[in-house]
Motif scaffolding. Structure first.
Motif, PDB file in Angstrom:
ATOM      1  N   ILE A  85       0.667  -1.252   0.051  1.00 57.95           N
ATOM      2  CA  ILE A  85       0.035   0.027  -0.041  1.00 57.95           C
ATOM      3  C   ILE A  85       1.072   1.214   0.044  1.00 57.95           C
ATOM      4  N   ASP A  86       2.020   1.214   0.688  1.00 55.52           N
ATOM      5  CA  ASP A  86       3.212   2.504   0.560  1.00 55.52           C
ATOM      6  C   ASP A  86       3.391   2.773  -0.726  1.00 55.52           C
ATOM      7  N   THR A  87       3.384   1.883  -1.670  1.00 53.22           N
ATOM      8  CA  THR A  87       3.937   2.025  -3.124  1.00 53.22           C
ATOM      9  C   THR A  87       2.600   2.125  -4.052  1.00 53.22           C
ATOM     10  N   ASN A  88       1.471   2.052  -3.278  1.00 52.72           N
ATOM     11  CA  ASN A  88       0.328   2.133  -4.125  1.00 52.72           C
ATOM     12  C   ASN A  88      -0.111   1.091  -4.964  1.00 52.72           C
ATOM     13  N   PHE A  89       0.711  -0.215  -4.426  1.00 51.12           N
ATOM     14  CA  PHE A  89       0.518  -1.459  -5.050  1.00 51.12           C
ATOM     15  C   PHE A  89       0.960  -1.573  -6.548  1.00 51.12           C
ATOM     16  N   ALA A  90       2.126  -0.774  -6.580  1.00 54.76           N
ATOM     17  CA  ALA A  90       2.840  -0.770  -7.846  1.00 54.76           C
ATOM     18  C   ALA A  90       3.341  -2.102  -8.105  1.00 54.76           C
ATOM     19  N   LEU A  91       3.817  -2.535  -9.334  1.00 57.37           N
ATOM     20  CA  LEU A  91       4.395  -3.815  -9.588  1.00 57.37           C
ATOM     21  C   LEU A  91       5.561  -4.135  -8.804  1.00 57.37           C
ATOM     22  N   PRO A  92       5.852  -5.201  -8.049  1.00 59.80           N
ATOM     23  CA  PRO A  92       6.814  -5.220  -7.291  1.00 59.80           C
ATOM     24  C   PRO A  92       8.357  -5.592  -8.147  1.00 59.80           C
ATOM     25  N   PRO A  93       9.210  -5.413  -7.671  1.00 57.42           N
ATOM     26  CA  PRO A  93      10.535  -5.521  -8.273  1.00 57.42           C
ATOM     27  C   PRO A  93      10.525  -6.760  -9.008  1.00 57.42           C
ATOM     28  N   ASN A 112      -8.051  -5.417  -9.665  1.00 57.45           N
ATOM     29  CA  ASN A 112      -9.185  -5.602  -8.484  1.00 57.45           C
ATOM     30  C   ASN A 112      -8.412  -6.363  -7.278  1.00 57.45           C
ATOM     31  N   PRO A 113      -8.102  -6.211  -6.180  1.00 62.15           N
ATOM     32  CA  PRO A 113      -8.836  -5.035  -5.423  1.00 62.15           C
ATOM     33  C   PRO A 113      -8.395  -3.710  -5.218  1.00 62.15           C
ATOM     34  N   THR A 114      -7.160  -3.265  -5.858  1.00 66.24           N
ATOM     35  CA  THR A 114      -6.446  -2.210  -5.650  1.00 66.24           C
ATOM     36  C   THR A 114      -6.620  -0.899  -6.612  1.00 66.24           C
ATOM     37  N   GLY A 115      -7.182  -1.224  -7.624  1.00 62.50           N
ATOM     38  CA  GLY A 115      -7.310  -0.225  -8.849  1.00 62.50           C
ATOM     39  C   GLY A 115      -6.012   0.396  -9.263  1.00 62.50           C
ATOM     40  N   TYR A 116      -5.005  -0.407  -9.096  1.00 65.33           N
ATOM     41  CA  TYR A 116      -3.969  -0.117  -9.927  1.00 65.33           C
ATOM     42  C   TYR A 116      -3.719  -0.406 -11.148  1.00 65.33           C
ATOM     43  N   LEU A 117      -3.191   0.643 -11.979  1.00 70.46           N
ATOM     44  CA  LEU A 117      -2.987   0.375 -13.315  1.00 70.46           C
ATOM     45  C   LEU A 117      -1.635   0.146 -13.895  1.00 70.46           C
ATOM     46  N   TYR A 118      -1.285  -0.820 -14.336  1.00 72.21           N
ATOM     47  CA  TYR A 118       0.165  -1.104 -14.779  1.00 72.21           C
ATOM     48  C   TYR A 118       0.561  -0.075 -15.895  1.00 72.21           C
ATOM     49  N   ARG A 173      -4.554   4.703  -3.661  1.00 72.22           N
ATOM     50  CA  ARG A 173      -5.359   5.744  -4.665  1.00 72.22           C
ATOM     51  C   ARG A 173      -5.584   4.894  -6.064  1.00 72.22           C
ATOM     52  N   PRO A 174      -6.851   4.694  -6.402  1.00 73.28           N
ATOM     53  CA  PRO A 174      -7.152   3.892  -7.586  1.00 73.28           C
ATOM     54  C   PRO A 174      -6.779   4.700  -8.785  1.00 73.28           C
ATOM     55  N   GLN A 175      -6.339   4.197  -9.581  1.00 74.63           N
ATOM     56  CA  GLN A 175      -5.970   4.743 -11.191  1.00 74.63           C
ATOM     57  C   GLN A 175      -6.953   3.968 -12.100  1.00 74.63           C
ATOM     58  N   GLY A 176      -7.571   3.283 -11.799  1.00 78.17           N
ATOM     59  CA  GLY A 176      -8.509   2.412 -12.762  1.00 78.17           C
ATOM     60  C   GLY A 176      -9.704   1.617 -11.991  1.00 78.17           C
ATOM     61  N   ALA A 177     -10.293   0.856 -12.596  1.00 73.23           N
ATOM     62  CA  ALA A 177     -11.402  -0.090 -12.178  1.00 73.23           C
ATOM     63  C   ALA A 177     -12.289   0.802 -11.119  1.00 73.23           C
ATOM     64  N   PHE A 178     -12.857  -0.035 -10.264  1.00 75.75           N
ATOM     65  CA  PHE A 178     -13.480   0.851  -9.243  1.00 75.75           C
ATOM     66  C   PHE A 178     -13.503   0.469  -7.823  1.00 75.75           C
ATOM     67  N   TYR A 179     -12.382   0.069  -7.352  1.00 78.30           N
ATOM     68  CA  TYR A 179     -11.947  -0.294  -6.148  1.00 78.30           C
ATOM     69  C   TYR A 179     -10.962   0.218  -5.336  1.00 78.30           C
ATOM     70  N   CYS A 180     -10.826   0.371  -4.065  1.00 77.55           N
ATOM     71  CA  CYS A 180      -9.524   0.819  -3.503  1.00 77.55           C
ATOM     72  C   CYS A 180      -9.473  -0.098  -2.040  1.00 77.55           C
ATOM     73  N   ILE A 181      -8.191  -0.335  -1.653  1.00 82.26           N
ATOM     74  CA  ILE A 181      -7.914  -0.964  -0.302  1.00 82.26           C
ATOM     75  C   ILE A 181      -7.467   0.146   0.786  1.00 82.26           C
ATOM     76  N   ALA A 182      -8.446   0.013   1.824  1.00 81.04           N
ATOM     77  CA  ALA A 182      -8.194   1.017   2.803  1.00 81.04           C
ATOM     78  C   ALA A 182      -7.655   0.191   4.062  1.00 81.04           C
ATOM     79  N   GLU A 183      -6.505   0.590   4.730  1.00 81.11           N
ATOM     80  CA  GLU A 183      -5.873   0.042   5.917  1.00 81.11           C
ATOM     81  C   GLU A 183      -6.471   0.738   7.371  1.00 81.11           C
ATOM     82  N   LEU A 184      -7.041   0.023   7.996  1.00 84.67           N
ATOM     83  CA  LEU A 184      -7.782   0.676   9.006  1.00 84.67           C
ATOM     84  C   LEU A 184      -6.820   0.384  10.566  1.00 84.67           C
ATOM     85  N   PRO A 185      -7.254   1.301  11.423  1.00 84.99           N
ATOM     86  CA  PRO A 185      -6.396   1.242  12.700  1.00 84.99           C
ATOM     87  C   PRO A 185      -6.870   0.152  13.674  1.00 84.99           C
ATOM     88  N   ILE A 186      -7.020  -0.912  13.046  1.00 84.04           N
ATOM     89  CA  ILE A 186      -7.517  -2.127  13.802  1.00 84.04           C
ATOM     90  C   ILE A 186      -6.773  -3.504  13.454  1.00 84.04           C
TER      91      ILE A 186
END
Length: 396
Positions: free
Chosen positions: A144-152, A174-180, A316-329
């Protein structure tokens, strides 16, 4: 009592649907449930697709061709050409939803015990199809810290073994909304060619890209003709999830021949749904322009509101219509069930999808949820307010 199969016992529950009984009970108790858990758009299906079924003159509802009608596949090829993807009708198998296309793809490229590398978090049903087919999912973690970009790429190479058959991506995700990006696709192309692997891309959200970004398909990348398989669907593109029409697309003739054998075992895709899918190809660009505009507005409202909640981190989604939220739980599954059973604001609550089910690595995603922003803007605002108040109460 006869024993259930080990494969059946191993099949994962859907993180999207497993909380349904709690939601249904909440509704029976009089509460309104705002569904953020499932990607069922509220956008109207193009009327042209509905009319094609309504006004048909079929007198005998016959089997269609196993690979889908030739006229439909020729029109699908023209649709791809408009997206700079140049294929023929012979490169396409029409399937019963993108799900069946994915199943055919996995069955055609992997045997029992073979491995497919998938960046996680990923669409939860990838796990289900892999389990059903005896294929092992090997996750490579995106963050999530890199917005779910492609791993190295080095992270992929560390995981490749003699049993590795493919890399599978969802783009946009899906589920991140990340666009490669094109560059990321080219990195994947290089590694699958280097190690002689397949590259499978789930591209069902191709139309939904935001902020001036453009989708780059694996079949736009030269040199991947023998490696690339596309999984596609009409479900989200035309807001016709119930049609259950998808496509498996590849220029690799052996893949298509092999997948066709799987398709023959289920006889044919549904005739009425193909009629709707064929008609939907005539949907004007203005439809997609207005839908994208609506999703961008929904995304911005959702992200802006979530970012104001203390302790919440958002991809932050760049496509699709989903996002991942990390909660304080610590346990999103418990939180999601508690929302449905015990928490209300003006007799409303929300249903979310706990994100752990979108990971294959045990322990990851436990404090994350997936949100589908497929509802009207006012519902999204109310939903985030409920989440805000719920977190205060839950943590307290």
């Amino acid at each position: 009592m006869p024993a259930i199969s080990e494969k059946g016992r191993s099949m994962p529950q859907s993180p999207i649907r497993k909380l349904v009984p709690f939601a249904e009970q909440a509704k029976k108790n009089g509460a309104k449930v705002i569904h953020l858990n499932i990607g069922q758009p509220d956008i109207k299906t193009p009327q042209i697709a509905l009319d094609a079924v309504k006004n048909n003159s079929i007198e005998v509802l016959e089997y269609s061709r196993t690979e889908g009608s030739e006229i439909y596949r020729e029109k699908i090829a023209k649709y791809y050409a408009k997206n700079d993807i140049h294929i023929t009708a012979g490169d396409i198998i029409v399937t019963t939803g993108g799900s069946e296309a994915l199943s055919f793809a996995m069955g055609s490229i992997a045997d029992n015990g073979d491995e497919i590398i998938i960046p996680e978090p990923f669409y939860a049903n990838y796990n289900g199809f892999a389990t059903a087919l005896g294929v092992n999912v090997v996750p490579v973690v995106s963050h999530i810290d890199t917005n779910f970009a492609l791993p190295p790429i080095e992270d992929f190479e560390k995981l490749i073994t003699p049993r590795t058959k493919a890399i599978l991506i969802c783009n946009p995700g899906n589920p991140t909304g990340y666009l490669y990006s094109r560059e990321e696709i080219q990195k994947l192309a290089a590694i699958v060619k280097k190690h002689d692997l397949f590259l499978v891309a789930d591209e069902v959200y191709r139309e939904f890209t935001y902020d001036g970004r453009e989708h780059y398909s694996i079949l736009q990348e030269s040199g991947l003709e023998e490696h690339a398989l596309i999984v596609d669907s009409v479900s989200k593109r035309y807001s016709m999830c119930g049609a259950r029409i998808g496509y498996l697309v590849s220029k690799n003739t052996e893949i298509i021949k092999t997948a066709l054998k799987f398709a023959q075992a289920r006889l044919s895709p549904p005739t009425y749904a193909q009629m709707a899918g064929e008609a939907a190809l005539e949907t004007p660009q203005s439809y997609f322009d207005s839908v994208k505009e609506e999703y961008v507005a929904r995304r911005d409202i959702l992200i802006e509101a979530l970012e104001k909640i203390e302790g919440v981190k958002i991809g932050r989604p760049q496509g699709a219509f989903y996002c991942i939220a990390e909660l304080p739980i610590s346990d999103a599954d418990d939180f999601a069930q508690w929302l449905l059973e015990d928490f209300r604001v003006n007799n409303e609550t929300v249903m979310v999808a706990p994100a752990a089910g979108f990971y294959a690595t045990p322990g990851l995603g436990k404090n994350q949820i997936r949100i589908a922003y497929v509802l009207d803007k006012e519902s999204l605002k109310r939903a985030v307010n409920i989440l805000k108040e719920a977190l205060k109460s839950y943590i307290g």
